[in-house]
Scaffold this motif. Sequence first.
Motif, PDB file in Angstrom:
ATOM      1  N   GLY A 118       0.859  -1.176   0.000  1.00 36.38           N
ATOM      2  CA  GLY A 118       0.000   0.000   0.000  1.00 36.38           C
ATOM      3  C   GLY A 118       0.888   1.215   0.000  1.00 36.38           C
ATOM      4  N   ALA A 119       0.294   2.379  -0.247  1.00 29.64           N
ATOM      5  CA  ALA A 119       1.086   3.611  -0.253  1.00 29.64           C
ATOM      6  C   ALA A 119       0.862   4.348   1.057  1.00 29.64           C
ATOM      7  N   VAL A 120       1.927   4.904   1.608  1.00 28.52           N
ATOM      8  CA  VAL A 120       1.827   5.532   2.927  1.00 28.52           C
ATOM      9  C   VAL A 120       1.203   6.928   2.888  1.00 28.52           C
ATOM     10  N   ASP A 121       0.905   7.434   1.689  1.00 31.50           N
ATOM     11  CA  ASP A 121       0.221   8.740   1.677  1.00 31.50           C
ATOM     12  C   ASP A 121      -1.301   8.573   1.700  1.00 31.50           C
ATOM     13  N   THR A 122      -1.848   7.892   0.696  1.00 31.09           N
ATOM     14  CA  THR A 122      -3.313   7.771   0.657  1.00 31.09           C
ATOM     15  C   THR A 122      -3.837   6.548   1.393  1.00 31.09           C
TER      16      THR A 122
ATOM     17  N   VAL B 116     -12.506   5.047   9.618  1.00 34.74           N
ATOM     18  CA  VAL B 116     -12.811   5.170  11.045  1.00 34.74           C
ATOM     19  C   VAL B 116     -14.239   5.680  11.244  1.00 34.74           C
ATOM     20  N   ALA B 117     -14.857   6.170  10.174  1.00 33.42           N
ATOM     21  CA  ALA B 117     -16.264   6.570  10.230  1.00 33.42           C
ATOM     22  C   ALA B 117     -16.852   6.418   8.832  1.00 33.42           C
ATOM     23  N   VAL B 118     -18.126   6.027   8.783  1.00 38.80           N
ATOM     24  CA  VAL B 118     -18.796   5.828   7.501  1.00 38.80           C
ATOM     25  C   VAL B 118     -20.181   6.455   7.592  1.00 38.80           C
ATOM     26  N   ASP B 119     -20.540   7.281   6.626  1.00 36.19           N
ATOM     27  CA  ASP B 119     -21.899   7.807   6.542  1.00 36.19           C
ATOM     28  C   ASP B 119     -22.512   7.232   5.262  1.00 36.19           C
ATOM     29  N   ILE B 120     -23.336   6.207   5.440  1.00 34.05           N
ATOM     30  CA  ILE B 120     -23.846   5.471   4.276  1.00 34.05           C
ATOM     31  C   ILE B 120     -24.755   6.358   3.421  1.00 34.05           C
ATOM     32  N   ASP B 121     -25.605   7.163   4.076  1.00 31.31           N
ATOM     33  CA  ASP B 121     -26.544   7.989   3.302  1.00 31.31           C
ATOM     34  C   ASP B 121     -25.813   9.067   2.513  1.00 31.31           C
ATOM     35  N   ALA B 122     -24.821   9.684   3.152  1.00 34.70           N
ATOM     36  CA  ALA B 122     -24.087  10.768   2.470  1.00 34.70           C
ATOM     37  C   ALA B 122     -23.013  10.219   1.537  1.00 34.70           C
ATOM     38  N   LYS B 123     -22.734   8.903   1.644  1.00 34.94           N
ATOM     39  CA  LYS B 123     -21.642   8.280   0.881  1.00 34.94           C
ATOM     40  C   LYS B 123     -20.308   8.962   1.138  1.00 34.94           C
ATOM     41  N   THR B 124     -20.058   9.259   2.397  1.00 34.72           N
ATOM     42  CA  THR B 124     -18.763   9.809   2.767  1.00 34.72           C
ATOM     43  C   THR B 124     -18.138   8.918   3.837  1.00 34.72           C
ATOM     44  N   VAL B 125     -16.814   8.925   3.886  1.00 30.41           N
ATOM     45  CA  VAL B 125     -16.096   8.166   4.913  1.00 30.41           C
ATOM     46  C   VAL B 125     -14.965   9.038   5.441  1.00 30.41           C
ATOM     47  N   LYS B 126     -14.466   8.644   6.617  1.00 26.76           N
ATOM     48  CA  LYS B 126     -13.303   9.321   7.163  1.00 26.76           C
ATOM     49  C   LYS B 126     -12.238   8.259   7.346  1.00 26.76           C
ATOM     50  N   LYS B 127     -11.035   8.565   6.908  1.00 28.11           N
ATOM     51  CA  LYS B 127      -9.968   7.582   7.058  1.00 28.11           C
ATOM     52  C   LYS B 127      -8.620   8.271   7.188  1.00 28.11           C
ATOM     53  N   SER B 128      -7.667   7.483   7.635  1.00 26.41           N
ATOM     54  CA  SER B 128      -6.331   8.021   7.843  1.00 26.41           C
ATOM     55  C   SER B 128      -5.606   8.227   6.514  1.00 26.41           C
ATOM     56  N   HIS B 129      -4.799   9.280   6.468  1.00 27.85           N
ATOM     57  CA  HIS B 129      -3.932   9.581   5.328  1.00 27.85           C
ATOM     58  C   HIS B 129      -2.558   9.899   5.893  1.00 27.85           C
ATOM     59  N   PHE B 130      -1.539   9.796   5.072  1.00 28.38           N
ATOM     60  CA  PHE B 130      -0.186  10.166   5.498  1.00 28.38           C
ATOM     61  C   PHE B 130       0.230   9.428   6.768  1.00 28.38           C
ATOM     62  N   SER B 131       0.084   8.110   6.758  1.00 31.59           N
ATOM     63  CA  SER B 131       0.517   7.277   7.888  1.00 31.59           C
ATOM     64  C   SER B 131      -0.001   7.800   9.214  1.00 31.59           C
ATOM     65  N   GLY B 132      -1.269   8.080   9.244  1.00 34.37           N
ATOM     66  CA  GLY B 132      -1.885   8.463  10.508  1.00 34.37           C
ATOM     67  C   GLY B 132      -1.691   9.916  10.902  1.00 34.37           C
ATOM     68  N   LYS B 133      -1.102  10.724  10.029  1.00 35.03           N
ATOM     69  CA  LYS B 133      -0.916  12.132  10.406  1.00 35.03           C
ATOM     70  C   LYS B 133      -2.177  12.954  10.189  1.00 35.03           C
ATOM     71  N   THR B 134      -2.957  12.570   9.170  1.00 34.02           N
ATOM     72  CA  THR B 134      -4.175  13.337   8.903  1.00 34.02           C
ATOM     73  C   THR B 134      -5.361  12.394   8.713  1.00 34.02           C
ATOM     74  N   PHE B 135      -6.537  12.967   8.863  1.00 37.59           N
ATOM     75  CA  PHE B 135      -7.763  12.278   8.497  1.00 37.59           C
ATOM     76  C   PHE B 135      -8.267  12.891   7.203  1.00 37.59           C
ATOM     77  N   ALA B 136      -8.721  12.048   6.299  1.00 42.71           N
ATOM     78  CA  ALA B 136      -9.310  12.541   5.059  1.00 42.71           C
ATOM     79  C   ALA B 136     -10.791  12.204   5.067  1.00 42.71           C
ATOM     80  N   THR B 137     -11.604  13.153   4.652  1.00 45.86           N
ATOM     81  CA  THR B 137     -13.017  12.860   4.411  1.00 45.86           C
ATOM     82  C   THR B 137     -13.162  12.663   2.906  1.00 45.86           C
ATOM     83  N   LEU B 138     -13.623  11.479   2.523  1.00 46.22           N
ATOM     84  CA  LEU B 138     -13.737  11.138   1.111  1.00 46.22           C
ATOM     85  C   LEU B 138     -15.199  10.985   0.725  1.00 46.22           C
ATOM     86  N   ARG B 139     -15.512  11.427  -0.472  1.00 47.51           N
ATOM     87  CA  ARG B 139     -16.858  11.196  -1.000  1.00 47.51           C
ATOM     88  C   ARG B 139     -16.770  10.170  -2.116  1.00 47.51           C
TER      89      ARG B 139
END
Lengths: 256, 311
Positions: A118-122, B116-139
């Motif tokens: 896996g990639a450590v950024d995304t 780490v979080a899923v909103d099924i109705d909104a089709k968005t999720v929250k997950k780690s990015h950059f080896s745990g440095k940030t959280f990303a909200t993805l649609r």
Amino acid sequence: MKIFVCVKHVPDTAANIKLAGNNGFEDSEIKFVVNPYDEFGVEEAVSLVEKNGGEVVIVTVGKAAAAATIRGAMAMGAHRAILVKTQGQFLDASLTAKALKAAIEEDGAPDLIFTGKGAVDTETFQTQYRLAAALGLPVANEVSRLRIDGGKAVAEQEVGGGDRQVIEMGLPCVIGATKGLNEPRYPKFPDIMKAKKKEIKEMDISDLGIDEAAGAVVIEHLEPVPERAGAKMIEGSVQEQVTELVRILKEEEKVI
Amino acid sequence: MAKTGILIETENDAVKETSLGVLTAAAGQEIIALVMDANPASVKDKLAQYGASGIVSLKPASGDILASPDLAARCLEAAVNEYGLDALLGTASAVGRDLFARLGALMDQPMVSDCVAVDIDAKTVKKSHFSGKTFATLRVNADLLLATVRPNAIEAVPAPAGGEILEFTADVQDPGLAVIKEIKKGDSDKLDLTEAPVIVTGGRAIKAAENYSMLEACAGKMGGAVGASRAAVDAGFAPHAMQVGQTGKTVSPKLYIACGVSGAVQHFAGMKTSKVIVAINEDKDAPIFAKCDYGIVGDIFEVVPALTEKL
Ligand SMILES: Cc1cc2nc3c(=O)[nH]c(=O)nc-3n(C[C@H](O)[C@H](O)[C@H](O)COP(=O)(O)OP(=O)(O)OC[C@H]3O[C@@H](n4cnc5c(N)ncnc54)[C@H](O)[C@@H]3O)c2cc1C
């Protein structure tokens, strides 16, 4: 053997990521490196070719600056490289896989393809699966032991609790490498110099008929994971410390 | 209400704790639980208690679903179609990570992993990015939401539902690409680190492999597992399977107790999203004290046995 290794150009995991705008980051001041898991793939490919003959081709989908990272991978012994250039760092995994497939097919038939686990950024952990599906090849990810033997790949994967799964596939196949597979070599100065002269074939992702903006997964927002600051230090004798800790964990935090 | 499938993981015919959190991630939706390797009758009550209105045993018309991950992915695809699912969630475990990535590729549908979080109705999720440095909200712009959920990230909450057993046989063929030949059992029946609700980790300070038994005794009292830092693994005190961090496992337990771990950024990358972090270290200036919730300055060989005693 003709072995392709997919290598991603990623921020060093020790880099301090400064977020910019809603969903971007400042990439000009941080160090980029070969995605750490991909190094296991490069090492495995190079040692297989050292034993059996053939060539190792690095394939990267990434920004123009990825060329520097590719040189690093070539210093480990890869022969040449292909860089599919993108505008952004965060490409939808299915588009990355399409670009890798197109670049690999254009170059010739693979005997084996490596990626990192896996990639450590995304942290999307799926490009290798999508690449394999696009090429109609078998895939195994998180491979920490590998034997290539009579047209077959026998891979070992950790499946939790210390158990290991042995999976067998025909060649060609896609292997997602992880720690344990080998110890990636540290390039020596002459290898670094040699790598500077090796060929990197460049193309734009649009040359492959792929629209970079057409991804189905969109980053809406990036935010720092909250840092914990000011730990509560538990004072007293060892007895007092552990009594207080157990009380906190049971009564306040309710985690035990 | 979205029709949501949940891939349930079991062990010895019992639902794994981590799958209950995934059921809760879909709370409020119509939930179909998909079971791969257990008798649906034996897991029915538990699944019904946590919100499953239907329970399906995932079976192919022919072939061994447990020996072919590609066959398993095809069975999942067939279930998505059979039940008209709008979403399919699973655990980001070794099985889930592999199967959902295969399924996303097979169906050519987006998949988001380790949320780490899923909103099924909104089709968005929250997950780690950059080896745990940030959280990303993805649609996710697709009709089907495919996602795996990080173990322990979502607290399981009971939500009783019907729990009717549904009969289904997937009319699919094994493409015969990859075959699982063997599972080599580890030296013990250790709890998988990524699924453990409590982790007690020993760093370089543990000094010898035998000393991990001290941490095992402590973790055992809390139903937890034992982890190691890379320094401890590199020194030969622990196997790599126990390593937490950037080049080891990503864990997210309710409680993480770091014993004699300095707190390097690469270690944090693997355990930063733990709910509560406790550090025990003899050096009051150890970097980990700047990033934990509770700290004890002391010798692990005194503090840990005393803690075990108290639990
Ligand atoms: C590319 C890369 C990837 C890496 N990946 C990982 C990874 O996945 N996981 C990981 O953990 N590291 C990883 N590292 C290594 C990381 O940078 C650190 O070197 C490592 O985490 C240090 O381990 P440690 O804290 O156990 O050891 P040390 O840094 O040596 O710390 C030991 C600590 O124990 C304390 N101590 C000593 N004796 C006692 C005692 N008796 N009682 C109490 N406290 C005591 C000391 O004060 C010290 O703080 C990686 C590094 C790189 C470059």
